[in-house]
Design a protein around this motif. Sequence first.
Motif, PDB file in Angstrom:
ATOM      1  N   LEU A  74       0.817  -1.210   0.000  1.00 25.41           N
ATOM      2  CA  LEU A  74       0.000   0.000   0.000  1.00 25.41           C
ATOM      3  C   LEU A  74       0.854   1.266   0.000  1.00 25.41           C
ATOM      4  O   LEU A  74       0.458   2.291  -0.535  1.00 25.41           O
ATOM      5  N   LYS A  75       2.027   1.181   0.587  1.00 26.86           N
ATOM      6  CA  LYS A  75       2.937   2.329   0.657  1.00 26.86           C
ATOM      7  C   LYS A  75       3.900   2.368  -0.533  1.00 26.86           C
ATOM      8  O   LYS A  75       4.681   3.286  -0.677  1.00 26.86           O
ATOM      9  N   GLY A  76       3.846   1.344  -1.388  1.00 27.92           N
ATOM     10  CA  GLY A  76       4.733   1.294  -2.544  1.00 27.92           C
ATOM     11  C   GLY A  76       6.119   0.798  -2.200  1.00 27.92           C
ATOM     12  O   GLY A  76       7.078   1.085  -2.905  1.00 27.92           O
ATOM     13  N   ILE A  77       6.221   0.054  -1.112  1.00 32.88           N
ATOM     14  CA  ILE A  77       7.508  -0.467  -0.660  1.00 32.88           C
ATOM     15  C   ILE A  77       7.613  -1.932  -1.055  1.00 32.88           C
ATOM     16  O   ILE A  77       6.655  -2.681  -0.953  1.00 32.88           O
ATOM     17  N   SER A  78       8.782  -2.329  -1.484  1.00 33.79           N
ATOM     18  CA  SER A  78       9.036  -3.722  -1.837  1.00 33.79           C
ATOM     19  C   SER A  78       9.820  -4.380  -0.711  1.00 33.79           C
ATOM     20  O   SER A  78      10.846  -3.872  -0.289  1.00 33.79           O
ATOM     21  N   LEU A  79       9.303  -5.499  -0.220  1.00 31.53           N
ATOM     22  CA  LEU A  79       9.987  -6.242   0.830  1.00 31.53           C
ATOM     23  C   LEU A  79      10.670  -7.455   0.237  1.00 31.53           C
ATOM     24  O   LEU A  79      10.205  -8.033  -0.729  1.00 31.53           O
ATOM     25  N   SER A  80      11.746  -7.848   0.849  1.00 33.48           N
ATOM     26  CA  SER A  80      12.429  -9.067   0.459  1.00 33.48           C
ATOM     27  C   SER A  80      12.191 -10.076   1.558  1.00 33.48           C
ATOM     28  O   SER A  80      12.637  -9.897   2.694  1.00 33.48           O
TER      29      SER A  80
END
Length: 153
Positions: A74-80
């Motif tokens: 939702l925040k446009g963050i990509s998690l690994s």
Amino acid sequence: MAAFGSYLKKHSEALVKDVGIEAACELTGKSKATLGRYYSHNAEHADRFMPIDAVAALEEAASYPHVTSALAELKGISLSYNESRKNTEDREGAVNADVIMLSQRFAMLMAEYNQSIQDGIITMNEAKRMLKETAALQHVLIEMKLHLEDETV
């Protein structure tokens, strides 16, 4: 709130179902009805969301961090996300193994780059593959850092 409320509720439900309703009740100290309200799409429960401590407890037991990844998206963050949790007790020769893994991962990244750049354009899929290799390389570096810190204690 309506725009992302439904999305978060869907992922809260996935989290509870991943853990199992009985286990989720035990981990959070909440009843089945209360947990159900957190992901209910009924208008009367539209403003109810799972507390962050309950999310943390459930995600520790879950196979995937459903709510955390939804919030990141939702925040446009990509998690690994690294699902492999190696046994950290056996550290003998760990730095040597890390150096080998580091060189292998770097070689894989360079091979992926070489293949991607051949036509002069890096496509979305090629970029995703290189990003995956970069994240794997980063993970090896973190493991190596931890092993080196262990050896200096």
